[in-house]
Design a protein around this motif. Structure first.
Motif, PDB file in Angstrom:
ATOM      1  N   ALA A   1       9.935 -10.866   2.722  1.00 37.94           N
ATOM      2  CA  ALA A   1       8.698 -11.672   3.073  1.00 37.94           C
ATOM      3  C   ALA A   1       7.513 -10.623   3.316  1.00 37.94           C
ATOM      4  O   ALA A   1       6.555 -10.981   3.040  1.00 37.94           O
ATOM      5  CB  ALA A   1       8.929 -12.094   4.874  1.00 37.94           C
ATOM      6  N   GLU A   2       7.902  -9.313   3.339  1.00 32.45           N
ATOM      7  CA  GLU A   2       6.810  -8.171   3.227  1.00 32.45           C
ATOM      8  C   GLU A   2       6.386  -7.767   1.924  1.00 32.45           C
ATOM      9  O   GLU A   2       5.477  -7.684   1.372  1.00 32.45           O
ATOM     10  CB  GLU A   2       7.259  -6.934   4.065  1.00 32.45           C
ATOM     11  CG  GLU A   2       7.349  -7.226   5.442  1.00 32.45           C
ATOM     12  CD  GLU A   2       8.036  -5.967   6.141  1.00 32.45           C
ATOM     13  OE1 GLU A   2       7.129  -5.231   6.667  1.00 32.45           O
ATOM     14  OE2 GLU A   2       9.152  -5.609   5.951  1.00 32.45           O
ATOM     15  N   TYR A   3       7.609  -8.009   1.109  1.00 34.08           N
ATOM     16  CA  TYR A   3       7.439  -7.499  -0.583  1.00 34.08           C
ATOM     17  C   TYR A   3       8.501  -8.044  -1.398  1.00 34.08           C
ATOM     18  O   TYR A   3       9.692  -7.956  -1.218  1.00 34.08           O
ATOM     19  CB  TYR A   3       7.540  -6.004  -0.459  1.00 34.08           C
ATOM     20  CG  TYR A   3       7.293  -5.271  -1.885  1.00 34.08           C
ATOM     21  CD1 TYR A   3       6.138  -5.655  -2.600  1.00 34.08           C
ATOM     22  CD2 TYR A   3       8.306  -4.452  -2.452  1.00 34.08           C
ATOM     23  CE1 TYR A   3       5.852  -4.839  -3.636  1.00 34.08           C
ATOM     24  CE2 TYR A   3       8.028  -3.585  -3.754  1.00 34.08           C
ATOM     25  CZ  TYR A   3       6.728  -4.168  -4.563  1.00 34.08           C
ATOM     26  OH  TYR A   3       6.421  -3.510  -5.573  1.00 34.08           O
TER      27      TYR A   3
ATOM     28  N   THR B   1       5.229  -5.228  -9.088  1.00 37.74           N
ATOM     29  CA  THR B   1       3.783  -5.739  -8.341  1.00 37.74           C
ATOM     30  C   THR B   1       3.284  -4.717  -7.362  1.00 37.74           C
ATOM     31  O   THR B   1       4.053  -4.042  -6.686  1.00 37.74           O
ATOM     32  CB  THR B   1       3.946  -6.854  -7.731  1.00 37.74           C
ATOM     33  OG1 THR B   1       5.033  -6.943  -6.855  1.00 37.74           O
ATOM     34  CG2 THR B   1       4.307  -8.150  -8.717  1.00 37.74           C
ATOM     35  N   GLU B   2       2.123  -4.508  -7.047  1.00 38.25           N
ATOM     36  CA  GLU B   2       1.615  -3.708  -6.232  1.00 38.25           C
ATOM     37  C   GLU B   2       1.937  -4.026  -4.914  1.00 38.25           C
ATOM     38  O   GLU B   2       2.139  -5.141  -4.236  1.00 38.25           O
ATOM     39  CB  GLU B   2       0.056  -3.949  -6.303  1.00 38.25           C
ATOM     40  CG  GLU B   2      -0.728  -2.857  -5.623  1.00 38.25           C
ATOM     41  CD  GLU B   2      -2.226  -2.922  -5.731  1.00 38.25           C
ATOM     42  OE1 GLU B   2      -2.988  -2.615  -4.427  1.00 38.25           O
ATOM     43  OE2 GLU B   2      -2.711  -3.118  -6.899  1.00 38.25           O
ATOM     44  N   MET B   3       2.453  -2.690  -4.165  1.00 42.94           N
ATOM     45  CA  MET B   3       3.084  -2.678  -2.789  1.00 42.94           C
ATOM     46  C   MET B   3       1.799  -3.125  -1.814  1.00 42.94           C
ATOM     47  O   MET B   3       0.850  -2.487  -2.047  1.00 42.94           O
ATOM     48  CB  MET B   3       3.624  -1.568  -2.437  1.00 42.94           C
ATOM     49  CG  MET B   3       4.503  -1.722  -1.238  1.00 42.94           C
ATOM     50  SD  MET B   3       5.406  -0.152  -1.016  1.00 42.94           S
ATOM     51  CE  MET B   3       6.937  -0.706  -1.822  1.00 42.94           C
ATOM     52  N   PRO B   4       1.947  -3.862  -0.921  1.00 44.73           N
ATOM     53  CA  PRO B   4       0.908  -4.070   0.167  1.00 44.73           C
ATOM     54  C   PRO B   4       0.690  -3.033   0.762  1.00 44.73           C
ATOM     55  O   PRO B   4       1.249  -1.871   1.222  1.00 44.73           O
ATOM     56  CB  PRO B   4       1.508  -4.984   1.179  1.00 44.73           C
ATOM     57  CG  PRO B   4       2.509  -5.971   0.483  1.00 44.73           C
ATOM     58  CD  PRO B   4       3.166  -4.823  -0.648  1.00 44.73           C
ATOM     59  N   ILE B   5      -0.756  -2.700   1.214  1.00 43.72           N
ATOM     60  CA  ILE B   5      -1.277  -1.463   1.828  1.00 43.72           C
ATOM     61  C   ILE B   5      -0.591  -1.157   3.053  1.00 43.72           C
ATOM     62  O   ILE B   5      -0.310   0.032   3.378  1.00 43.72           O
ATOM     63  CB  ILE B   5      -2.815  -1.532   1.744  1.00 43.72           C
ATOM     64  CG1 ILE B   5      -3.382  -0.224   2.197  1.00 43.72           C
ATOM     65  CG2 ILE B   5      -3.258  -2.649   2.757  1.00 43.72           C
ATOM     66  CD1 ILE B   5      -3.130   0.835   1.141  1.00 43.72           C
TER      67      ILE B   5
ATOM     68  N   VAL C   1       2.443   0.671   2.370  1.00 47.58           N
ATOM     69  CA  VAL C   1       2.174   1.963   1.958  1.00 47.58           C
ATOM     70  C   VAL C   1       1.774   2.916   3.059  1.00 47.58           C
ATOM     71  O   VAL C   1       2.138   4.192   3.010  1.00 47.58           O
ATOM     72  CB  VAL C   1       1.026   1.783   0.786  1.00 47.58           C
ATOM     73  CG1 VAL C   1       0.493   3.403   0.434  1.00 47.58           C
ATOM     74  CG2 VAL C   1       1.518   1.264  -0.450  1.00 47.58           C
ATOM     75  N   GLU C   2       1.219   2.279   4.076  1.00 45.28           N
ATOM     76  CA  GLU C   2       0.549   3.175   5.171  1.00 45.28           C
ATOM     77  C   GLU C   2       1.702   3.458   5.893  1.00 45.28           C
ATOM     78  O   GLU C   2       1.849   4.708   6.466  1.00 45.28           O
ATOM     79  CB  GLU C   2      -0.525   2.626   5.885  1.00 45.28           C
ATOM     80  CG  GLU C   2      -1.906   2.484   5.165  1.00 45.28           C
ATOM     81  CD  GLU C   2      -2.354   3.664   5.131  1.00 45.28           C
ATOM     82  OE1 GLU C   2      -2.207   4.668   6.051  1.00 45.28           O
ATOM     83  OE2 GLU C   2      -3.147   4.282   3.948  1.00 45.28           O
ATOM     84  N   LYS C   3       2.797   2.604   6.127  1.00 42.42           N
ATOM     85  CA  LYS C   3       3.841   2.974   6.856  1.00 42.42           C
ATOM     86  C   LYS C   3       4.638   4.113   6.344  1.00 42.42           C
ATOM     87  O   LYS C   3       5.131   5.029   7.093  1.00 42.42           O
ATOM     88  CB  LYS C   3       4.643   1.848   6.952  1.00 42.42           C
ATOM     89  CG  LYS C   3       4.194   0.793   8.096  1.00 42.42           C
ATOM     90  CD  LYS C   3       5.345  -0.489   8.114  1.00 42.42           C
ATOM     91  CE  LYS C   3       4.865  -1.499   9.025  1.00 42.42           C
ATOM     92  NZ  LYS C   3       5.411  -2.639   8.696  1.00 42.42           N
ATOM     93  N   LEU C   4       4.645   4.121   4.982  1.00 45.45           N
ATOM     94  CA  LEU C   4       5.689   4.913   4.235  1.00 45.45           C
ATOM     95  C   LEU C   4       4.845   6.431   4.323  1.00 45.45           C
ATOM     96  O   LEU C   4       5.361   7.590   4.341  1.00 45.45           O
ATOM     97  CB  LEU C   4       5.590   4.709   2.678  1.00 45.45           C
ATOM     98  CG  LEU C   4       6.377   3.498   2.430  1.00 45.45           C
ATOM     99  CD1 LEU C   4       6.171   2.927   0.851  1.00 45.45           C
ATOM    100  CD2 LEU C   4       7.941   3.517   2.685  1.00 45.45           C
ATOM    101  N   ARG C   5       3.455   6.354   4.033  1.00 47.33           N
ATOM    102  CA  ARG C   5       2.724   7.641   4.235  1.00 47.33           C
ATOM    103  C   ARG C   5       2.939   8.111   5.439  1.00 47.33           C
ATOM    104  O   ARG C   5       3.225   9.392   5.625  1.00 47.33           O
ATOM    105  CB  ARG C   5       1.210   7.430   4.068  1.00 47.33           C
ATOM    106  CG  ARG C   5       0.505   8.541   3.948  1.00 47.33           C
ATOM    107  CD  ARG C   5      -1.260   8.039   3.847  1.00 47.33           C
ATOM    108  NE  ARG C   5      -2.114   8.984   4.488  1.00 47.33           N
ATOM    109  CZ  ARG C   5      -2.379   8.951   6.027  1.00 47.33           C
ATOM    110  NH1 ARG C   5      -1.762   8.082   6.668  1.00 47.33           N
ATOM    111  NH2 ARG C   5      -3.313   9.847   6.160  1.00 47.33           N
TER     112      ARG C   5
END
Length: 95
Positions: free
Chosen positions: A28-30, A65-69, A72-76
């Motif tokens: 649902a997120e990606y 496809t581009e990963m939702p920001i 990306v912020e959670k990964l960072r």
């Protein structure tokens, strides 16, 4: 780069003392992910742009496809929280 696994429970058990360094991602997120997956942000793989291009050309790596920001912020944040990731990597993410 970081890798994901669909062996969520196994990854959680392995990093049970560092839960804030794991990021769960579901379909649902990606939409690329067909199963719930987890990224262990304690394991960062350093690659140069040249290496990434080489992997793309040899089809060992594919563009998705581009990963939702938000993900990306959670990964960072999880990489920065890791006690095992090198400080120079964390500093780049904080820049």
């Amino acid at each position: 780069m970081v890798n994901s696994t669909s062996q969520v429970e196994k990854a959680i058990k392995r990093r049970r003392h560092m839960p804030n360094t794991l990021v769960k991602i579901d379909n649902a997120e990606y939409a690329i992910f067909t199963k719930e997956s987890v990224v262990d942000c304690n394991s960062v793989i350093k690659k140069t742009i040249k290496e990434i291009v080489s992997f793309l050309k040899s089809k060992q790596l594919a563009c998705k496809t581009e990963m939702p920001i938000g993900i990306v912020e959670k990964l960072r944040e999880a990489v920065i929280a890791s006690p095992v990731v090198e400080n120079n990597i964390k500093e780049m993410l904080n820049a």
